[in-house]
Design an enzyme around this catalytic site. Sequence first.
Site, PDB file in Angstrom:
ATOM      1  CD  GLU A 286      41.091  51.889  73.434  1.00 21.41           C
ATOM      2  OE1 GLU A 286      41.254  52.197  72.227  1.00 21.41           O
ATOM      3  OE2 GLU A 286      40.096  52.245  74.087  1.00 21.41           O
TER       4      GLU A 286
ATOM      5  CD  GLU B  93      35.983  51.509  74.324  1.00 19.65           C
ATOM      6  OE1 GLU B  93      36.666  51.963  75.262  1.00 19.65           O
ATOM      7  OE2 GLU B  93      35.923  50.304  74.045  1.00 19.65           O
TER       8      GLU B  93
ATOM      9  CB  ALA C 240      39.900  53.855  80.594  1.00 23.03           C
TER      10      ALA C 240
ATOM     11  N   GLY D 151      38.161  55.006  75.915  1.00 20.94           N
ATOM     12  CA  GLY D 151      36.893  54.941  76.643  1.00 20.94           C
ATOM     13  C   GLY D 151      36.013  56.160  76.400  1.00 20.94           C
TER      14      GLY D 151
HETATM   15  N1  COA Z   1      44.256  58.629  81.715  1.00 18.77           N
HETATM   16  C1  COA Z   1      44.818  59.276  82.738  1.00 18.77           C
HETATM   17  N2  COA Z   1      45.267  60.552  82.650  1.00 18.77           N
HETATM   18  C2  COA Z   1      45.100  61.165  81.465  1.00 18.77           C
HETATM   19  C3  COA Z   1      44.506  60.549  80.367  1.00 18.77           C
HETATM   20  C4  COA Z   1      44.062  59.213  80.523  1.00 18.77           C
HETATM   21  N3  COA Z   1      43.473  58.537  79.538  1.00 18.77           N
HETATM   22  N4  COA Z   1      44.505  61.418  79.318  1.00 18.77           N
HETATM   23  C5  COA Z   1      45.082  62.553  79.772  1.00 18.77           C
HETATM   24  N5  COA Z   1      45.440  62.406  81.074  1.00 18.77           N
HETATM   25  C6  COA Z   1      46.084  63.389  81.951  1.00 18.77           C
HETATM   26  C7  COA Z   1      47.558  63.513  81.639  1.00 18.77           C
HETATM   27  O1  COA Z   1      48.286  62.496  82.287  1.00 18.77           O
HETATM   28  C8  COA Z   1      47.831  64.888  82.196  1.00 18.77           C
HETATM   29  O2  COA Z   1      47.896  64.792  83.601  1.00 18.77           O
HETATM   30  P1  COA Z   1      49.125  65.519  84.407  1.00 18.77           P
HETATM   31  O3  COA Z   1      48.970  66.968  84.070  1.00 18.77           O
HETATM   32  O4  COA Z   1      48.848  65.200  85.833  1.00 18.77           O
HETATM   33  O5  COA Z   1      50.368  64.931  83.861  1.00 18.77           O
HETATM   34  C9  COA Z   1      46.564  65.657  81.880  1.00 18.77           C
HETATM   35  O6  COA Z   1      45.557  64.673  81.677  1.00 18.77           O
HETATM   36  C10 COA Z   1      46.667  66.507  80.620  1.00 18.77           C
HETATM   37  O7  COA Z   1      47.051  65.654  79.547  1.00 18.77           O
HETATM   38  P2  COA Z   1      48.320  65.928  78.591  1.00 18.77           P
HETATM   39  O8  COA Z   1      48.758  64.606  78.035  1.00 18.77           O
HETATM   40  O9  COA Z   1      49.328  66.753  79.322  1.00 18.77           O
HETATM   41  O10 COA Z   1      47.633  66.825  77.480  1.00 18.77           O
HETATM   42  P3  COA Z   1      48.114  66.994  75.959  1.00 18.77           P
HETATM   43  O11 COA Z   1      47.333  68.126  75.412  1.00 18.77           O
HETATM   44  O12 COA Z   1      49.577  67.051  75.871  1.00 18.77           O
HETATM   45  O13 COA Z   1      47.657  65.636  75.219  1.00 18.77           O
HETATM   46  C11 COA Z   1      46.152  63.834  74.686  1.00 18.77           C
HETATM   47  C12 COA Z   1      46.297  65.320  75.066  1.00 18.77           C
HETATM   48  C13 COA Z   1      44.666  63.499  74.742  1.00 18.77           C
HETATM   49  C14 COA Z   1      46.680  63.588  73.272  1.00 18.77           C
HETATM   50  C15 COA Z   1      46.946  62.956  75.697  1.00 18.77           C
HETATM   51  O14 COA Z   1      46.542  63.345  77.020  1.00 18.77           O
HETATM   52  C16 COA Z   1      46.707  61.480  75.560  1.00 18.77           C
HETATM   53  O15 COA Z   1      47.233  60.868  74.652  1.00 18.77           O
HETATM   54  N6  COA Z   1      45.940  60.880  76.495  1.00 18.77           N
HETATM   55  C17 COA Z   1      45.703  59.459  76.523  1.00 18.77           C
HETATM   56  C18 COA Z   1      44.747  59.051  75.428  1.00 18.77           C
HETATM   57  C19 COA Z   1      44.555  57.557  75.420  1.00 18.77           C
HETATM   58  O16 COA Z   1      45.422  56.783  75.106  1.00 18.77           O
HETATM   59  N7  COA Z   1      43.336  57.146  75.794  1.00 18.77           N
HETATM   60  C20 COA Z   1      42.963  55.757  75.788  1.00 18.77           C
HETATM   61  C21 COA Z   1      43.119  55.174  77.136  1.00 18.77           C
HETATM   62  S1  COA Z   1      42.692  53.455  77.138  1.00 18.77           S
END
Ligand code: COA
Length: 258
Positions: A135, A115, A66, A112
């Site tokens: 989460e 999910e 999400a 999400g």
């Molecule tokens: N919500 C909003 N933005 C998200 C996102 C999310 N769940 N997941 C990734 N993004 C965005 C990042 O903020 C970043 O945006 P920016 O370039 O404007 O800063 C962009 O997507 C790229 O992500 P980034 O984190 O730079 O890539 P990465 O390769 O370093 O890491 C992940 C990849 C998936 C490990 C990391 O993005 C992450 O942990 N995301 C969240 C996962 C999460 O907790 N999901 C559950 C949400 S309830």
Amino acid sequence: MEYNNILIESDNNIAVLTINRPQKLNALNKETIQELHRAFSELNLDNNIKIILLTGSGTKAFVAGADISEFANFDVSQGSDLAKNGQDLLFNFIENLETPVIAAINGFALGGGLELAMACHFRVASDNAKMGLPEVSLGVIPGYGGTQRLPQLIGKGKAMELIMTANMLTANEAKEYGLVNYVVTQEELLPLCKKLASKISRNSSTAITSAIKAINANFNSNVNGYEIEIKQFGKCFGTDDFLEGTTAFLNKRKPNFQ
Ligand code: COA
């Protein structure tokens, strides 16, 4: 129909629905959830579409969760509404859709995103995919059905561990757990899903819809799954597909379902 965050292509009765926010790793914001609801509703009503494949754009993510930026300031009531609206509009909606939906997990499927994949009728992953429900590392729990569907798919103990640790599974671990049915390379992912979809599309759509309803009833404590199976089984006898399928068998030819 115009969409800002999704793409739809269709060919041979198969629709490919792609979540298209690669710069945010296809994170599910409110608009994307609403667009997905609209797209699934329309594809479900389209008689030319027999099966839907759901995937993410780019090579890195299916859906990274999400959109955290949208709910970081929410209070208790907004948090509850977020989960309820999402479940009603998208997650439960897909699970109960009459048209079968396969998730083609092409990269991160987190929160999400996992999910969403679990709400689909089954899942295929590429070998770079990583799946988890992180989460609790954000101080919240899965709210789009993850606490219910993960134990259904992989068992209670493994689901408890995965949710409590916030660990990510590799694609092969996910296959070992029964979370995904196949693991292939990224290049092979959509071709394999299309091959499975094509096989499914040659069978009776009305019977497949009945099968989805009967199988889902097994996971709904408010209904008796055996009774739903009897009802859906009986319903099949009134369909053109049943007449065509049985006639074709008795005449030693292939059925031609409409
Ligand atoms: N919500 C909003 N933005 C998200 C996102 C999310 N769940 N997941 C990734 N993004 C965005 C990042 O903020 C970043 O945006 P920016 O370039 O404007 O800063 C962009 O997507 C790229 O992500 P980034 O984190 O730079 O890539 P990465 O390769 O370093 O890491 C992940 C990849 C998936 C490990 C990391 O993005 C992450 O942990 N995301 C969240 C996962 C999460 O907790 N999901 C559950 C949400 S309830």
